[in-house]
Design a protein around this motif. Sequence first.
Motif, short mmCIF file in Angstrom:
data_model
loop_
_atom_site.label_atom_id
_atom_site.label_comp_id
_atom_site.label_asym_id
_atom_site.label_seq_id
_atom_site.Cartn_x
_atom_site.Cartn_y
_atom_site.Cartn_z
N ALA A 429 65.25 -45.71 81.07
CA ALA A 429 65.32 -45.01 79.89
C ALA A 429 65.59 -45.98 78.64
CB ALA A 429 66.59 -43.87 79.69
N GLU A 430 66.35 -46.99 78.84
CA GLU A 430 66.62 -47.98 77.98
C GLU A 430 65.22 -48.68 77.62
OE1 GLU A 430 70.07 -48.83 76.08
OE2 GLU A 430 69.23 -46.58 76.40
N LEU A 431 64.55 -48.94 78.76
CA LEU A 431 63.31 -49.94 78.25
C LEU A 431 62.27 -48.75 77.60
CD1 LEU A 431 62.77 -51.17 82.15
CD2 LEU A 431 63.19 -52.61 79.93
N ILE A 432 62.28 -47.56 77.86
CA ILE A 432 61.51 -46.80 77.12
C ILE A 432 61.79 -46.81 75.59
CG2 ILE A 432 60.74 -44.33 76.94
CD1 ILE A 432 60.52 -44.19 79.84
N ARG A 433 63.06 -46.79 75.38
CA ARG A 433 63.58 -46.67 74.10
C ARG A 433 63.33 -47.98 73.24
NH1 ARG A 433 68.53 -44.12 76.29
NH2 ARG A 433 68.29 -42.00 75.93
N ALA A 434 63.33 -49.10 74.10
CA ALA A 434 62.94 -50.44 73.59
C ALA A 434 61.42 -50.39 73.35
CB ALA A 434 63.29 -51.45 74.49
N ALA A 435 60.62 -49.97 74.24
CA ALA A 435 59.25 -50.05 73.74
C ALA A 435 58.75 -49.04 72.67
CB ALA A 435 58.59 -49.17 75.14
N ARG A 436 59.55 -48.08 72.47
CA ARG A 436 59.23 -47.21 71.29
C ARG A 436 59.57 -47.91 70.05
NH1 ARG A 436 61.87 -42.39 70.90
NH2 ARG A 436 59.95 -41.53 69.64
N ALA A 437 60.81 -48.39 70.16
CA ALA A 437 61.24 -49.11 68.91
C ALA A 437 60.25 -50.36 68.57
CB ALA A 437 62.82 -49.69 68.98
N LEU A 438 60.06 -50.98 69.54
CA LEU A 438 59.27 -52.34 69.28
C LEU A 438 57.71 -51.65 68.69
CD1 LEU A 438 59.93 -54.51 72.20
CD2 LEU A 438 60.45 -54.85 70.06
N LEU A 447 65.21 -54.72 70.67
CA LEU A 447 65.78 -55.77 71.71
C LEU A 447 67.24 -55.25 71.99
CD1 LEU A 447 64.75 -59.19 69.53
CD2 LEU A 447 64.11 -58.41 71.73
N ALA A 448 67.98 -54.73 71.24
CA ALA A 448 69.17 -54.30 71.75
C ALA A 448 69.36 -53.26 72.93
CB ALA A 448 69.90 -53.34 70.47
N HIS A 449 68.26 -52.33 72.98
CA HIS A 449 67.96 -51.35 74.14
C HIS A 449 67.31 -52.25 75.18
CE1 HIS A 449 68.57 -47.46 72.41
NE2 HIS A 449 67.88 -48.11 71.35
N LEU A 450 66.57 -53.46 75.09
CA LEU A 450 66.06 -54.26 76.00
C LEU A 450 67.25 -54.94 76.82
CD1 LEU A 450 63.54 -55.54 77.46
CD2 LEU A 450 63.44 -57.03 75.61
N GLU A 475 59.55 -58.53 76.46
CA GLU A 475 60.16 -59.55 75.61
C GLU A 475 58.91 -59.98 74.92
OE1 GLU A 475 62.79 -61.26 75.29
OE2 GLU A 475 64.20 -60.27 76.79
N ALA A 476 57.71 -60.20 75.57
CA ALA A 476 56.59 -60.77 75.00
C ALA A 476 56.01 -59.87 73.73
CB ALA A 476 55.07 -60.71 76.06
N ALA A 488 57.65 -66.04 73.95
CA ALA A 488 56.40 -65.54 74.57
C ALA A 488 56.11 -66.01 75.91
CB ALA A 488 55.08 -65.49 73.88
N GLU A 489 56.00 -67.56 75.92
CA GLU A 489 55.86 -68.31 77.36
C GLU A 489 56.95 -68.00 78.16
OE1 GLU A 489 55.96 -72.15 75.43
OE2 GLU A 489 53.70 -72.07 75.17
#
Length: 885
Positions: A429-438, A447-450, A475-476, A488-489
């Motif tokens: 769920a936190e990853l999905i929140r991070a994706a939506r924010a990014l 990044l906070a959710h990630l 992260e990328a 990114a690398e």
Amino acid sequence: MVVGVVAIEPGGPGAAASEVDPLGAPYLPGRFTVPARPPTFLRRKRLHDHLDLGLTTPLTMVNGAAGAGKTLLVADWADSLDDPVAWLTVDSELTPGLFWAYLLQALRCQGVLTPAEVGSPADAQQVDDKLLARLAVGLAARERPVVVVLDGYHRVTDPAITEQVEFVLQNAGPGLRLVLVTRTEPLLPLHLYRAAGTLTEIRNAELAFTPKETRGLLALHGLELSLDASRALMERTEGWAAGLRLCALAAQDADDAEVYLKEFEAGQSTVADYLLGEVLTRQSSETQDLLLRVSVLDRFSPGLANTLTGRRDAGPILEGLRRRNAFVESLGHSRYRLHPLLGEILRSHLEVTRPGLRPRLHRRAAHWLHHCGYLPDALAHGAAAGDWEFTAAALVDDLAIGQLFTGLRAEGLAGLFSRMTPETTSPAAELIRAARALHHRDVGRGLAHLHHAEQTLATEASDPTAAQLSCALLEARAARLTGAPGRAEKAARSARHLQDDVPAGLLKRHPELNALLLTDLGTTHLWAGRFEEARDALGAVVASPAGAETALPRQESLSHLALMDYLDGWLDRAEHKALAALTETERYGLPPSSGSSVGHLVRAAVAVERDELDEAQRLLDEAAAFGPAGQDDPVTAASRALATARLRLAQGDTAAALAATESPVTADVVCPWERGRAAALACAAHLAEGRPETAARALLAAPDDQTACAVEAARALIAVGHPDAALELLDAVPSDGEAGPAVTVPALLVRAQAHGEAGDPAAARRVLNRALLEARRERLRRPVLEARPWILRMLGTGAREPLAEDWLLRGAEPGAMGPLVVEELSARERDVLVRLAQMMSTEEIAADLYVSVNTVKTHLKGVFRKLGVNRRTDAVRRARELGLL
């Protein structure tokens, strides 16, 4: 053939022939009566025309669901005929003897046959084969056929009756035209009739009302609706006749009929009463239970239906419902769906009769669908069940988190997970929140959710590979948004390592994962000025197989490759790639992305260099429509600022140009090309205002190896009277053999100006001609226009270059210049050009001029080079523009 129906009244012509049926009861006249049409009946010519075709085939079948309008359609058509029509409304209680007694009575009432010709069944249970033979012979002897309509034929359950009907139909020849009105397919060998072309069929799909017909039907009920509103109602009812009529009747009492028809609750309407009565209550308890449970599904298979019922009989029940046109439609491959209105009504009925069951059904469906690999449907049902832990985990475990950034489902997934409750705090769920924010460029929140997800994953005992791979992807993306190539690398290395532990089939199902990773990696390399590494990463995305899943990353990669071509000075390449980028999403109907912005910005910058300033402004405006400037990643932000500054400078608005170059681009590392280009544009703006010292100061913080900065610094030196120093500065700039005209031409022009100011006109002319030749290759007009004042001064003294002067002097306004030509054509080249215009081949030109073919080819190369073209047709067009032909 025009036909009419004579309704049979008790005691009418022919009625005395036989007053009672084999049971001794009087014949019920209502069974022979053609149904009357209500005043609101809408005649549909397309269906009448189709029924007319039935007069040329022995058998016509009108097969549709309850309330589809079958009976009234055939009745209205029958009334338009003038040949005899025998109408019989079939009842389920008719045994073979009674069936044929009633059918013979219907024929006699029309004066088709007399009792003496055929006779009547004496036994209600059976009929003599000889009687059927006499009937067939009597019908076959007719000069004109008789139309027999059997309405409600789905009520015939005795196979013997169908066999007897088949016998009479086969032997009556052209004397009988049989019309069956039914909800199910009869047991007749319809495949043989279809193969022979002797069957006319009208089925549910054709019976459905069109938007125009819907509007006409509503008008008959006194409702004047727009075509769009009529279409919306038609789509909701799928053109079902009874549903439309019931809705129309209900809307007559509404204050605003259009609003009512748009928003009415199907479960609380007369439509619900009709469907529940005609469909649900007529079924067995097992069938009713199945229908209620599958109502939570848009489409379903017998296996999924069995999961919801806990039984194993869904297959035959669903197929039986389909055969009976009971508002269950087959989608092929053992998949079914309910009529949308029936689904609405059953869901409402489910809530009332079995409260609390619906979420459990959604949960069961979600787990079954996920197990079978139907991820989109599983997510939808998981969300409907409110089971966000499962739903988030399903998306992440399937490596599908990239679909939140790209593909046809991005918007739908974003909407689905926007409903996720705050109480759901799993890593997925936190990853999905991070994706939506990014996705919305909110890097801090993303990044906070990630990081919260990463911390939790580090403590979990279960295999976190899919979640960690999702972390690398995010992260990328964060690195791209912050201009951080190192991050990114690191993310890309982590992703490559983790992919070794992921099933190959899972990665293959989600090509967007690698495409997104490489696009973000390539974009950060581009920001850092590492063009070769950027081209490797972005080129790999472009070279990957095309598809809707990867269309957006392919578009962004092409746009960024176009940007690098522009920065390297190759305008044609840049424009070609930018245009190709646009088609990547258009072919799949995807919405534009930030990649669209970069592509438009590149095209705008190219248009400025070609002095197409109006086109450049239009492209800048279009780029702005793809998203607010404040949401740009660093590459897009820099591209927008530089394109704007270049255009404003070309328009003479130096203040706006300076303002655009001073707009800060926030990033973790400094971008060399962004800083260099911004400094060069600021310097050019100050020089345009006559402030060479200020211009020079603008270059103090610029990178040393930027050609654009060296060119502007040299111009500043010339402006303060130091042409020799300008030449020394230009000589010190490292040579870039791969740079294109947009880079080399400004440098050559400044060098030519420095030679002229230093008192070496021959060198100035030599370098100027080279610059003009280079500019011609890519229609590079703007740098020449900006150098126009000193070029004209130089050409005003000494020996003239006629064609160069002609081009420079044509038109006083920017953009009014003709094609670039800097060398006079030789006499023989003119001879070749004249013959080109006459559409002569190389061999014909050689023969006409008495020279070899190779000589002609040499002259052609010279013509092409001097006219700045690559093809014969372009050479002729360019020559005509110049007045050479």
